[in-house]
Structure formats: C-alpha cells, structure tokens
Design a protein around this motif. Structure first.
Motif, PDB file in Angstrom:
ATOM      1  N   LEU A  82      16.784 -12.667  -8.522  1.00 36.76           N
ATOM      2  CA  LEU A  82      15.888 -11.878  -7.192  1.00 36.76           C
ATOM      3  C   LEU A  82      15.831 -11.430  -7.267  1.00 36.76           C
ATOM      4  N   LEU A  83      16.542 -10.375  -8.683  1.00 33.48           N
ATOM      5  CA  LEU A  83      16.593  -9.135  -9.076  1.00 33.48           C
ATOM      6  C   LEU A  83      14.546  -9.064  -8.905  1.00 33.48           C
ATOM      7  N   ILE A  84      13.910  -9.531 -10.317  1.00 34.27           N
ATOM      8  CA  ILE A  84      12.577 -10.048 -10.213  1.00 34.27           C
ATOM      9  C   ILE A  84      12.089  -9.868  -9.414  1.00 34.27           C
ATOM     10  N   ALA A  85      11.986 -10.828  -8.269  1.00 35.24           N
ATOM     11  CA  ALA A  85      11.404 -10.354  -7.349  1.00 35.24           C
ATOM     12  C   ALA A  85      11.632  -9.012  -6.434  1.00 35.24           C
ATOM     13  N   VAL A  86      12.302  -9.001  -6.410  1.00 34.16           N
ATOM     14  CA  VAL A  86      12.730  -7.136  -5.823  1.00 34.16           C
ATOM     15  C   VAL A  86      12.049  -6.689  -6.299  1.00 34.16           C
ATOM     16  N   ILE A  87      11.582  -6.318  -7.616  1.00 32.67           N
ATOM     17  CA  ILE A  87      11.347  -5.573  -8.342  1.00 32.67           C
ATOM     18  C   ILE A  87       9.976  -5.446  -7.998  1.00 32.67           C
ATOM     19  N   ALA A  88       8.697  -7.055  -7.880  1.00 35.40           N
ATOM     20  CA  ALA A  88       8.071  -7.168  -7.377  1.00 35.40           C
ATOM     21  C   ALA A  88       7.222  -6.420  -6.388  1.00 35.40           C
ATOM     22  N   VAL A  89       8.024  -6.671  -5.628  1.00 31.97           N
ATOM     23  CA  VAL A  89       7.959  -5.638  -3.702  1.00 31.97           C
ATOM     24  C   VAL A  89       8.085  -4.882  -4.117  1.00 31.97           C
ATOM     25  N   ASP A  90       8.747  -3.489  -4.615  1.00 38.69           N
ATOM     26  CA  ASP A  90       8.972  -2.551  -4.407  1.00 38.69           C
ATOM     27  C   ASP A  90       8.513  -1.682  -5.682  1.00 38.69           C
ATOM     28  N   LEU A  91       7.562  -2.533  -6.455  1.00 34.98           N
ATOM     29  CA  LEU A  91       6.506  -2.346  -7.285  1.00 34.98           C
ATOM     30  C   LEU A  91       4.936  -1.597  -6.718  1.00 34.98           C
ATOM     31  N   SER A  92       5.022  -2.878  -5.517  1.00 36.16           N
ATOM     32  CA  SER A  92       3.793  -2.739  -4.813  1.00 36.16           C
ATOM     33  C   SER A  92       3.761  -1.663  -4.072  1.00 36.16           C
ATOM     34  N   LEU A  93       4.906  -1.072  -3.521  1.00 37.81           N
ATOM     35  CA  LEU A  93       5.560  -0.286  -3.003  1.00 37.81           C
ATOM     36  C   LEU A  93       4.283   0.758  -2.811  1.00 37.81           C
ATOM     37  N   PRO A  94       4.121   2.188  -3.719  1.00 34.31           N
ATOM     38  CA  PRO A  94       3.401   2.871  -3.917  1.00 34.31           C
ATOM     39  C   PRO A  94       2.118   2.952  -3.778  1.00 34.31           C
ATOM     40  N   ARG A  95       1.796   1.428  -4.565  1.00 31.72           N
ATOM     41  CA  ARG A  95       0.055   1.305  -4.010  1.00 31.72           C
ATOM     42  C   ARG A  95       0.110   1.191  -3.060  1.00 31.72           C
ATOM     43  N   LEU A  96       1.163   1.112  -2.469  1.00 31.29           N
ATOM     44  CA  LEU A  96       0.047   0.338  -0.876  1.00 31.29           C
ATOM     45  C   LEU A  96       0.636   2.160  -0.026  1.00 31.29           C
ATOM     46  N   ILE A  97       1.285   2.922  -0.500  1.00 30.41           N
ATOM     47  CA  ILE A  97       1.091   4.205   0.315  1.00 30.41           C
ATOM     48  C   ILE A  97      -0.394   4.922  -0.021  1.00 30.41           C
ATOM     49  N   GLN A  98      -0.675   4.749  -1.487  1.00 29.68           N
ATOM     50  CA  GLN A  98      -2.086   5.253  -2.185  1.00 29.68           C
ATOM     51  C   GLN A  98      -3.222   5.071  -0.433  1.00 29.68           C
ATOM     52  N   ARG A  99      -2.478   3.258  -0.823  1.00 35.44           N
ATOM     53  CA  ARG A  99      -4.092   3.308  -0.186  1.00 35.44           C
ATOM     54  C   ARG A  99      -3.499   3.797   1.131  1.00 35.44           C
ATOM     55  N   LEU A 100      -2.628   4.075   1.719  1.00 36.24           N
ATOM     56  CA  LEU A 100      -2.341   4.661   3.131  1.00 36.24           C
ATOM     57  C   LEU A 100      -3.370   5.677   2.983  1.00 36.24           C
ATOM     58  N   ILE A 101      -3.057   6.534   2.335  1.00 34.93           N
ATOM     59  CA  ILE A 101      -3.375   7.833   2.099  1.00 34.93           C
ATOM     60  C   ILE A 101      -5.632   8.111   1.733  1.00 34.93           C
ATOM     61  N   ASP A 102      -5.565   6.801   0.455  1.00 29.20           N
ATOM     62  CA  ASP A 102      -6.617   7.318   0.315  1.00 29.20           C
ATOM     63  C   ASP A 102      -7.478   6.388   1.168  1.00 29.20           C
ATOM     64  N   LYS A 103      -7.338   5.816   2.115  1.00 28.79           N
ATOM     65  CA  LYS A 103      -8.248   4.801   2.753  1.00 28.79           C
ATOM     66  C   LYS A 103      -7.968   5.095   4.182  1.00 28.79           C
ATOM     67  N   GLY A 104      -6.926   5.011   4.331  1.00 29.46           N
ATOM     68  CA  GLY A 104      -6.411   5.388   5.884  1.00 29.46           C
ATOM     69  C   GLY A 104      -6.368   6.662   6.335  1.00 29.46           C
ATOM     70  N   VAL A 105      -5.984   7.532   5.627  1.00 31.28           N
ATOM     71  CA  VAL A 105      -5.633   9.083   6.196  1.00 31.28           C
ATOM     72  C   VAL A 105      -6.656  10.016   6.068  1.00 31.28           C
ATOM     73  N   THR A 106      -7.195   9.704   4.264  1.00 34.04           N
ATOM     74  CA  THR A 106      -8.411  10.763   4.007  1.00 34.04           C
ATOM     75  C   THR A 106      -9.395   9.830   4.814  1.00 34.04           C
ATOM     76  N   ALA A 107      -9.701   9.062   5.106  1.00 38.15           N
ATOM     77  CA  ALA A 107     -10.726   8.127   5.949  1.00 38.15           C
ATOM     78  C   ALA A 107     -10.285   7.676   7.728  1.00 38.15           C
ATOM     79  N   SER A 108      -9.949   8.546   7.527  1.00 38.23           N
ATOM     80  CA  SER A 108      -9.231   8.342   9.020  1.00 38.23           C
ATOM     81  C   SER A 108      -9.557   6.815   9.823  1.00 38.23           C
ATOM     82  N   ASN A 109      -9.010   5.875   8.991  1.00 38.22           N
ATOM     83  CA  ASN A 109      -9.393   5.009   9.500  1.00 38.22           C
ATOM     84  C   ASN A 109      -7.777   4.530  10.005  1.00 38.22           C
ATOM     85  N   MET A 110      -7.437   4.504  11.446  1.00 35.07           N
ATOM     86  CA  MET A 110      -6.338   3.997  12.368  1.00 35.07           C
ATOM     87  C   MET A 110      -6.215   2.055  11.902  1.00 35.07           C
ATOM     88  N   HIS A 111      -6.411   1.553  11.508  1.00 36.04           N
ATOM     89  CA  HIS A 111      -6.443  -0.082  11.563  1.00 36.04           C
ATOM     90  C   HIS A 111      -6.076  -0.014  10.210  1.00 36.04           C
TER      91      HIS A 111
END
Lengths: 616, 582
Positions: free
Chosen positions: B24-53
C-alpha cells in the motif's frame, strides 16, 4: 473538590484483585489535569522563556526562507541577475545555519526541562505513596501501582519531551505563514485558508477517541503489570505446582487485551497524518487552480503561485504536527490522570493538624475498650483493655487469627482504631505524629522483609547513623553474627530479591538484629523467631531478655518457651482477652492456656507433661 | 543491529499483513510522485498558457489522487498497527513463557523489577520502531528512488549536485547511532533500578513505616530518580542535535540547487517551471530523509531494548528436562544417594555434603537442624527446584532427572517455607495445584489443614478475596491454606517446609492428627522446629552444617544423639537463663 473525592472513591476501597485499576472511568476534568501537568513546568520558567524567544526567532527564519525562494526565482532568475542570486543564496544559507543553531539549542534546553519535570512528577508520586496507609498497599496490585509510575509517566513523557517546542514552533509557523500569505496575495491566502476549519474539526474528533483509547490501554497495561508482578513474585509456587500453563493463560488474556486496546489507541493518532495529507494535497490543488485562474485575471504572478504552493506545503507540516501533538497530549492526559489519581488520594491515617511529636517515652501502654475491624461488620478486636507498665513484658497468646497481630498493628498505628483509646505514657497515640511514635517502637514483624542490599545495610536500616561496629554488635546480640561471618562476603553479602538467598530463620535473625540496633523504648516481637530452630532461639532468647530488660515489650509467640518469661500473659481468642496472668497463674487456672500448653507436649506422653507441670 | 534482527522473527506470523502494508505504501508513493508532475503541468501548460480547461482538470485530478493516496495510507496504518501490536504481544508472551521455564536458581538472580521493565518498556520501544518502520520503510527509499529518477529526468546536472549529499547524511546517521545506543542501554538499566526501589517499597511498606524510614526511602528513590533523569537528559541532549542537523543538510542542498539551477536558468538551460518542479521534488526527497532520520533516532533505543530482551530469552533454565524424560506413576519411595549441593558453583561453600537418606512409601521423615543447616535446601532438591552438584535423588528408584518436570512435580505436594498466596479467592488458592478439583475435595483438604473452620467463619467463606500476598489473613491462616493447597493434589510425596511455624500449638496438633491419618499412603518430609511436630515421625534426621548428624526415631535419638537431646531440652525449658523453667 467534589470531583476529586468521587474519583478517589472510584479508585479505592474494596478488596480483590485489581479493584483499583480497570474500572472504566468516565471523562475526567481534562483542563484540570492539563493545568496540573503544566504546573510541573513552572520551576523551569526561565529556561522556557529562553526557549520561547528561540522559537519565535526560529519560526521567523522558517517563514522567511520560502519567501526568499520566491524572490530568488521572480526577481533574480527571471531577471537574469547573477550577483543578486548569489546574494540571496548566501543569505538563505545564513538563515538555515541560524535555524540549525536555534533548533539545536531549543531541543537541548527542552531535554533537561522535560526530563526534570518528569522526575518531579515521579518524585511526587513516590513520596505520596509513602504517606498512604498499609491497607492501600494490601488492596492494590503492586504491579499496577508500578505501572503508574513507569508506563503512565512514560505516556506523559512522550508528549512533554519531544513536542513542547514543536507545538510552539508549529503555532508560530502557522501564524507567520498566514501573515506572509496575506502580504503576498490576499486572494490566494483566503483560498488557502478555507481548508483550515475542516482540519481543526477532524483533529478534535480523533483526539477524543485517542484519549479514551489510551485510557483503556493504560488501564489494561496496569492490569497486565499486576498479573506479571504477582506471577513473577510467586513464581516458586507456580513452578512447584506446575501451573505454568494456567499462569500463561491468565497472562495471555490480559496480554491480548493490551494488544487490542493498543491497536485502537495507536491507530487514531496515526490517522491524522494521512487525513491531513488528503487535505493539504487538495489544498495545493486548490491553490494551483485558484492561482492559475487569478493569474489569468492578472491578480497573481507565477512567482506568487510558486510561493503559495511552497507555503501550502509548509502550512501542512505544522498543521499535521499540531494534530499529532494534540493527540499525543490526549494520550499523555490519559497517563497523567492515572498518576494524579494516586497523588489525589488522601492518606487515611493522616496526622492530626495539631499533632505533636511524642516526647521521649517511659513506655506505659494502655488500651482502653478498643474496638477495631478491617472490614465493617467483621470485628477483629472487641472491647479490649490492657495495660503494660514501663519495662514489663507482655506476651500475647492465642490461636491463629485471634487478633494478636492486629493489636500490634493498632499500637504502631498502621491502622486506626474505631473506638476506645490507645495511650502511651497517658498520651493518645492519635494526638501525636506517627513518625515520632514509630520512631520509639522497635518492631520485628511476622513477615520478615529485607531489602536487596548488603547484610550490613539491612541491619543498619534500624538506625541509619549506626557505625559498622554497632551493626556487628547488634548482629552478635541477635545471634546472627556467626552465620553472617560464614557467608562468602560476610557482612557485604548482597541479598537477592526479598532475601530469597537466605533461609527464613536467617532472615528472622537479621530482622531481629535490625530491631536491636534501633534501640527502642518499646519492643514488639511478632513471631520473631518462629522459623529459627529452638537451640538458636534459646540463645536469642538470652539476648532478647537482655534487650527487653528495662523496655516495655510485646511478644507474640506460639512457642511457650518464649512466653514463660513474660510479666503478664494475655490469652486472646476471637478478638477478646479471655485470660490474663503470669504463666504460672494461668497454668494453675487449668483453662484455655493450660490446654494450649499441654497440647504442645501432648505427644511426649502424660508422664513428661506431668514432669513439666510439676516443675512449677 | 543483529539483536534487533533476531527479534524480527516475531514479525513472521504477520508477514502477510506486513507485506500488504508495504505494498500500500508503494502505491501511495506512486501517487505522491505524480503530484509535482501535475503541478508542473498546471503551471507550464495551464497558467503560463492561460488554459483554464487544463487548470481545472489538473486540479480535480490532483484532489482525486490525493484522496486515493490518503485512503491507502489509512489502510497501511491499520495494518501496521496490527502487525506491531501483535508482534509486541507475542514478544511479551515469549518472555513470560521463558520465565515459566526458569528454575529457582534463575529466579534468585532475575529480579521482578528488571523482568517487568523488559516486558513493558523494552517491548514498547521495539513495537514503536516496527510501527514506524512499516509506515515509512518502503516509503522512504522508494520515494527517494522515484523522486531521484524524476530529478534526473528534470535536470541531470542538478541531480548530480543533490546526489553528493546522500553520503554525507549516511555518515552522519551512522556515527549518530553508534554514539546513542550505549546511552539508551544505560537509561534502561537505570529504569530497572528505579523500578526495584519502587517494588521494594510496595512490598516492604510495613518495614518502611515501622522504622519510620520514609525520608530515607524518599532519598533512595530520589537518587534512583536523579540517575535516571541524568541519563535521560544526556541521551536526549544527544538526540537534540539530530533533527536540526538533518534539516540543515537538506536545506543546504536546496540552496545549492537554487544557486546552480538559477545559474542554468539565467543561461537559458532550464525553465523556471523546471526549477520549481525540481525544488518540489527536492522537498519530496527531504521528507523521506527526515523519516529515515527519525527511524535512525529510534534504532539505537530499539537495539538497546532488543539486547535486554534477548538476554532474558537466552538465559538458560538451570534445570532442564531431558529429551528422553519420561512420566512415572510413583509409589513414593524417595532416596538421596550421596548428594552434594552448592548454590553457586563458583566459590561458595557446599550447602549439602554427601547426603544419604531413604524414605520408604508411606514413611514420614522429619528434618531438624539449626537455622541455615540446609533443611530447606535438602527438600528443594526433591522436586528438582535446584540441580544436585553430585550424587542423585531418586523417586521409586528412578533418577529424578530422568522424569519430566510435570510428572515429577505433579506427584509432590509442597508447602514452601515462605507462604505465597495469590490475590484471588481462598477457593482458587486451595485449588491452585488442581483447578478441576471439586468443591468437596477443596473443603476436605481445608479440613485436613484445619483451615475449614476459620474460612467458614469469614463473611464470604471460600469466596473471600485475598489481598496482595494474602495480607488480610494472619500468618498461621496463610500457612494452613498453603497446606490445604499441597494436600489437594493428593500427592504420593508431601513436603511441609516449616509450614506450621506461625500456627498455634493446638491447631498444629490437630493438623498433625489429620496428616497422620492422611499420611498412611504418603511419603512425607516435614521440616519443623518443634519437637512435638516431629515426635510421631518414622524417622527423624538431624542436619548439622549440611551433613546428616543423626538419624532415627524419637526414642532412639533421645538415647543416642547429643544434638537431639539438646534440641529436646531447649524446648522443655532447660534452655539457658530460664529460672522459671516451667
């Protein structure tokens, strides 16, 4: 106050195993308990103030750094300002070093504070135990009491020692971060904070369960300790009767309960982490989403968002910590409640407020119509009157359970009489300080108890300032010197637990030596020589006769050879004195005492009894 | 470390749960690791690109994953708590069982206070360690590994800088653990001492009060308390350095990344988003490292405790059953053949020397002798509470070492010199040796021991609860219950070790009469001080300095043995200094 009295009654009274520990107790005065715990930190106010200052500075540094990070990215990296970047990284490095120093200093200072506060708590508990009456010790499993001093104090330990500074710093960090968030961007700040009330509610709910879980765990732990202490203490009987399995079964029942309560108690506080995890991650998502939207509206910069995500993480840490701390404090309270339960017990046999020290006594003892019972409705001593002039030897004779030892327990004020009076030199013993009374009594008890120190120290227990020579003289008088000298280490031989490496007779000799050394005005010998062989006893008898000369003495013995020398023999049966007189007078009466006497020599044949008798 | 490893076998039965917890811990880690990726995507592709979707979907995805991760973490917590608590319960049980295999010799050495600290405090320490390990063990290294991969992907050059710090941390932790462990051992041994003082004060409360030694005891406790506190302060001051130093090393790492990463960004090799992702991953590696630090902090403590637990588990019972041991239904012939004994093989004097003694079935052997002459020691050898040094003890001609302990002791009823009763009802105390005995049997045994009358007179009769060690009974009453307990198992061999010393003479005579009736078919050993107790014995043995000085019937010894005559006279009142002499 009323609350405390109730608490007392829920704890005490009654007979039976573990009556004290494992009753399910309802929620207690949580704030009161907390306040009393905090009182233990009082003596360290100075250190705590210093720690407080350190925490404030440290926290400011903790908050400052993420801000610097944002500045570094927005102002220097984005503007390609290399010297600026250097400046700010050096500045950050300095801040981190400061943080290290301050945190280390905090922990260092708090280590001493918390351990000393716990030491004081243990001291108070122990010293209070000393004031409690014997019946308290008789009725409470010793292992259970031990558990309060170790496991329960330990539970307090965890909360106090590791977390006090964390709590302070978490609170400051939170406050600081909130301020900074508003300074940077109040829209984002508001969005971030929406999560806060939910977190607080959650921690509160879990905290309640933690406390009740820990209370049950600590109670069961106490019970388990009681079982262990009794089993280990009685291990010889367990082995002799091959009852290892039964002992194990009893242990296992409690052990399993401890496990189950342990799981419950431990799971709740551990849930805080993951639950806070959800919230803080959700929070980051909110910040990112909201931040992105605000950025689109031109209300926030990308640097703002970076700072806020960093803040959100920083925010989650102390919140989670506060949640954990709150829960650990709940566990500590469960332990503290059990410690205070003991400290709050009024000693049953308190000295009266105006009690005076008993002056040096002559040793005239009187019982005037004394009544007493251990349990209501089961009188042990009834309407007993007796008197002993200074220097007299009084022998108490009677069947087992007649109340002989009880008379001694009353004279020493181990228990208080119900009605009547006991006086020494005309002074009611309830009017004097117990210590001054007992200090003038020399007691050799039926149950010899020796400490696991050296033979020398055990005898010296009778008079702590006695020299080695005096100790040896006392041992010689008690006829113990001979066997002690034959021990491998002589007087320095260590006794094992309860003196189990000595024979019972030897232990009795040691405890006589101990009383001899005390040199009391009134001497009490309760079956002092029952396990000593009769030849040795004859020698001790000689010594005791010397010792008893000029002192008032009470002697309980079943061997009539011990009793014959008494000035007065009191025959006790069912709590009353049924015959009194000298040995010769009582024999002449041909009553209870006569029968008792004859039975000792029954097997010797009539002729021998006749000879015995005719020697009058 | 090895010590701790040995105890880990107690986790084995709960392997499945433990593995699940880690998965279960490993699964938790897998999920936790994906979060910063998502944040990066949020900033680079969302905020910077002004893409609300993108902003919206990514945010929702993050919340969903966070919830999933938390649920799995809760599962892990439940499992970890179960495994660790079960581990602790089993370990306590193993310790308890080990104590049950001890002989009297072991018990003379291991004090109750010491044993109890091991079963509570030491076990708890290791339990906490395991709980912690199960909650972070895989998490820390995996999270580290995962974020390290991501660090390398994001920026290999920055990752290299980060890698330098790993050995620094390892070395620091290693030295730290080595220093802390002996300190923790000292803390626990001081705790032993404190417990012992407390236990003595609980058990010896009468003596403390009788001699008015409360101030003395308070001072003694204060010393033990102060010593414990001093050791605790010392170890905690050492521990005080650990977390801040870990923080410092990790923070310096972040600064290094900022400096070198910033330079690269200025040169255009990195995007701002990349640096932010990188620092985020760094934060994530910081967490597991801090956890590792926490684990490291507990390691020396757990290891110290493990060492103390293993000490008990490894202590060999002095008396051990042979693998070939058998069961015997004895008639009750007991023989000592040239038996010698000493308590401590190294150095101490011999307590028994060259004892030869035979008790035929149904015979009563009385043992007399001076205090410390070896009477109790002699009879303690029959149930094999101690092991003979030389010679042998036989039951029906069979060396008792050939018998199983249960079979041997099951046929011997012992009333020990020191009466030990348990804090349960009188009935349960009498029934102790044979729990399935009927009520009638209990009463019969009590009657024979002359205990029935006083028990009946108690308000609650046989249901009377005894207080700690039976303090609510008089000495003589306790002894009679102990005799009843010994009689109830209806043993072919009965041993009464001075067990009527506190009983008045008349009652004792009655016990004697009852025993004589019972003894017809029992071999009995009776230690006594009073001649009247031993008069009717078939054989009286007089011990002197661990040797048999005389042996015979009362009449014979009265004729032949000067020691016996002396004992006899001392009781008839011709002892020294007795002018009154009856």
């Amino acid at each position: 106050m009323t609350k405390q009295t109730e608490r007392r009654s829920s704890m005490g009274g009654g007979h039976g195993p573990g009556r004290g520990g494992h009753r399910i107790e309802k929620a207690k005065d949580v704030r009161g308990t907390l306040r009393r715990l905090i009182m233990y930190l009082r003596p360290f106010t100075g250190t705590l103030l210093l720690v407080f200052v350190l925490v404030v500075i440290g926290t400011l540094l903790v908050i400052l750094v993420p801000y610097l990070l944002g500045v570094a990215i927005d102002d220097y990296i984005a503007n390609r300002d290399l010297p600026g970047l250097l400046r700010i990284t050096l500045f950050m490095l300095g801040a981190y070093l400061g943080q290290w120093f301050i945190q280390t200093a905090q922990n260092y200072l708090m280590a001493a504070v918390s351990q000393r506060a716990l030491r004081d708590l243990r001291r108070d508990l122990f010293e209070h135990l000393q004031t409690l009456s014997l019946s308290f010790f008789d009725q409470h499993p010793h292992g259970e009491l031990l558990s309060r001093l170790t496991n329960d104090v330990d539970a307090v330990n965890l909360a106090v020692s590791e977390n006090l500074t964390q709590m302070l710093s978490s609170l400051f960090t939170l406050g600081g971060i909130v301020v900074m968030m508003f300074a940077v961007n109040s829209w984002l700040a508001l969005g971030t904070l929406t999560i806060l009330p939910m977190m607080v509610g959650l921690v509160g709910i879990i905290g309640k369960r933690t406390r009740s879980g820990y209370r049950k765990l600590q109670q069961e732990m106490g019970r388990l300790n009681g079982i262990m202490e009794e089993t280990f203490g009685g291990e010889r009987v367990v082995l002799a009767y091959g009852q290892q399995q039964a002992a194990l079964d009893k242990f296992t029942a409690s052990n399993t309960a401890v496990r189950d309560y342990g799981i419950k108690a431990q799971v709740y506080p551990l849930l805080i982490g993951p639950l806070m995890g959800i919230m803080s991650n959700a929070n980051i998502a909110v910040v990112a989403g909201l931040g992105g939207w605000l950025a689109l509206q031109g209300l926030a910069s990308v640097g703002n968002i970076a700072t806020f995500i960093s803040y959100s993480r920083k925010f989650a840490g102390p919140l989670r910590q506060l949640g954990n701390l709150y829960n650990q404090i709940q566990a500590a309270l469960a332990g503290a409640e059990r410690v205070f339960e003991i400290i709050d017990r009024e000693p049953k046999l308190n000295d009266l407020p105006h009690a005076i020290p008993l002056a040096d006594i002559e040793g005239a003892v009187r019982f005037e119509q004394v009544n007493f019972s251990y349990a209501p409705g089961n009188p042990v001593i009834q309407e007993m009157s007796l008197s002993a002039a200074p220097g007299q030897t009084i022998a108490l004779v009677g069947p087992t359970g007649a109340g002989k030892t009880t008379i001694i327990n009353l004279l020493t004020r181990f228990y208080d009489i119900e009605s009547g009076a006991i006086t020494i030199d005309g002074v009611d013993i309830r009017q004097v300080q117990k210590a001054s009374l007992r200090g003038q009594l020399g007691i050799v008890l039926q149950d010899t108890f020796l400490f696991s120190t050296s033979v020398m120290e055990n005898i010296r227990y009778g008079r702590l300032d006695a020299t080695d020579e005096e100790v040896i003289a006392a041992a010689r008088l008690a006829n113990a010197d001979h066997f002690i000298r034959h021990l491998p280490q002589g007087y320095e031989t260590e006794l094992s637990e309860r003196g189990s490496n000595f024979s019972l007779g030897q232990r009795q000799l040691l405890s006589i030596a101990r009383a001899v050394l005390a040199d009391p005005r009134i001497l009490i010998l309760d079956e002092a020589t029952s396990s000593v062989d009769t030849r040795t006893e004859a020698h001790i008898q000689e010594a005791l006769l010397k010792l008893m000369a000029g002192r008032t003495s009470f002697v309980i013995a079943h061997r009539l050879s011990t009793i014959r020398e008494a000035d007065k023999v009191l025959v006790i049966d069912k709590g009353r004195i049924i015959e009194r007189g000298t040995h010769a007078e009582l024999l002449a009466q041909r009553g209870f005492y006569y029968n008792l006497y004859v039975s000792q020599f029954k097997g010797l044949g009539e002729k021998e009894v006749e000879t015995v008798d005719s020697r009058q | 470390m090895n010590k701790l490893k040995r105890l880990l076998k107690f986790v084995n039965p709960y392997r499945k749960e433990a593995i699940w917890a880690l998965l279960l811990l490993i699964a938790v880690i897998a999920v936790d690791l994906s979060l910063p990726r998502l944040i990066q995507r949020l900033i680079d592709k969302g905020v910077t690109a002004s893409n609300m979707h993108v902003i919206l979907t990514t945010s929702l995805l993050m919340i969903g994953l966070a919830t999933l991760s938390a649920l799995m973490m809760i599962g892990n917590t439940l499992l970890a708590a179960r495994v660790s608590q079960n581990f602790a319960a089993d370990l306590r049980s193993a310790l308890f069982q080990q104590v049950q295999t001890f002989s009297f010799g072991n018990l003379d050495q291991l004090r109750t206070g010491k044993l109890m600290v091991r079963l509570t405090s030491d076990v708890n320490t290791i339990q906490m360690m395991i709980l912690l390990a199960l909650r972070i063990m895989t998490r820390a290294p995996l999270l580290m590994l995962g974020s390290s991969v991501l660090l390398v992907v994001t920026s290999p050059r920055l990752a290299l800088i980060v890698a330098i710090f790993l050995p620094i941390i390892s070395v620091f932790l290693y030295f730290f653990i080595r220093r802390a462990q002996p300190l923790f051992l000292r803390v626990q041994s001081k705790l032993d001492k404190l417990n012992q003082v407390l236990l003595e004060n609980l058990a010896g409360a009468r003596v403390v009060k009788a001699f008015v030694r409360t101030p003395h005891e308070n001072a003694r406790f204060a010393v033990a308390n102060e010593e414990l506190t001093a050791e605790n302060v010392k170890v905690r001051r050492l521990m005080a350095v650990l977390p801040p130093t870990m923080f410092l090393i990790l923070n310096v790492r972040t600064v290094a990344v900022l400096w070198f990463g910033g330079q690269q960004a200025i040169m255009g090799d990195l995007t701002v988003g990349q640096i932010m992702a990188f620092t985020n991953y760094l934060m994530m590696t910081m967490f597991p490292l801090l956890l590792l630090g926490m684990l490291a902090a507990r390691l020396p403590q757990a290891n110290a405790s493990a060492q103390r637990i293993i000490e008990v588990l490894d202590s060999t019972p002095e008396v051990q059953e042979r693998s070939t041991a058998r069961v015997l239904q004895a008639t009750g012939r007991v023989a000592f053949e040239q038996v010698s004994f000493r308590y401590n093989l190294s150095g101490e004097e011999q307590v028994l020397t060259d004892i030869n003694l035979v008790a035929e079935p149904g015979e009563t052997v009385a043992i007399l002798g001076a205090t410390g002459s070896g009477k109790s020691t002699l009879i303690n050898l029959i149930p094999r509470f101690y092991e003979v040094e030389a010679g042998r003890v036989t039951l029906d001609g069979v060396d008792i070492r050939e018998l199983t302990l249960a079979s041997l002791r099951g046929q011997i009823g012992v009333a020990l010199q020191e009466t030990i009763l348990f804090s349960t009802t009188i009935r349960e105390n009498i029934r102790y040796g044979r729990p399935q005995a009927s009520e009638a049997e209990v009463v019969a045994a009590a009657q024979a021991a002359q205990a029935d009358a006083f028990i009946q007179a108690l308000p609650e009769g046989y249901d009377t609860q005894l207080e700690q060690r039976g303090t609510n009974l008089s000495g003589g009453q306790k002894q009679r219950i102990a005799i009843a307990r010994a009689l109830l198992i209806q043993p072919p061999v009965l041993i009464l070790d001075d067990s009527t010393s506190a009983v008045d003479v008349e009652t004792e005579a009655q016990i004697q009469a009852a025993l004589t009736a019972l003894r017809q078919d029992k071999t009995a050993f009776i230690i006594a001080q009073r001649i009247s107790t031993v008069l009717t014995a078939d054989k009286i043995v007089v011990l002197e300095n661990g040797k048999i000085a005389a042996e015979g019937t009362h009449a014979e010894l009265l004729q032949s043995s000067p020691i016996y005559q002396e004992i006899y006279n001392s009781q008839l009142g011709e002892g020294p200094g007795s002018g009154l002499a009856a």
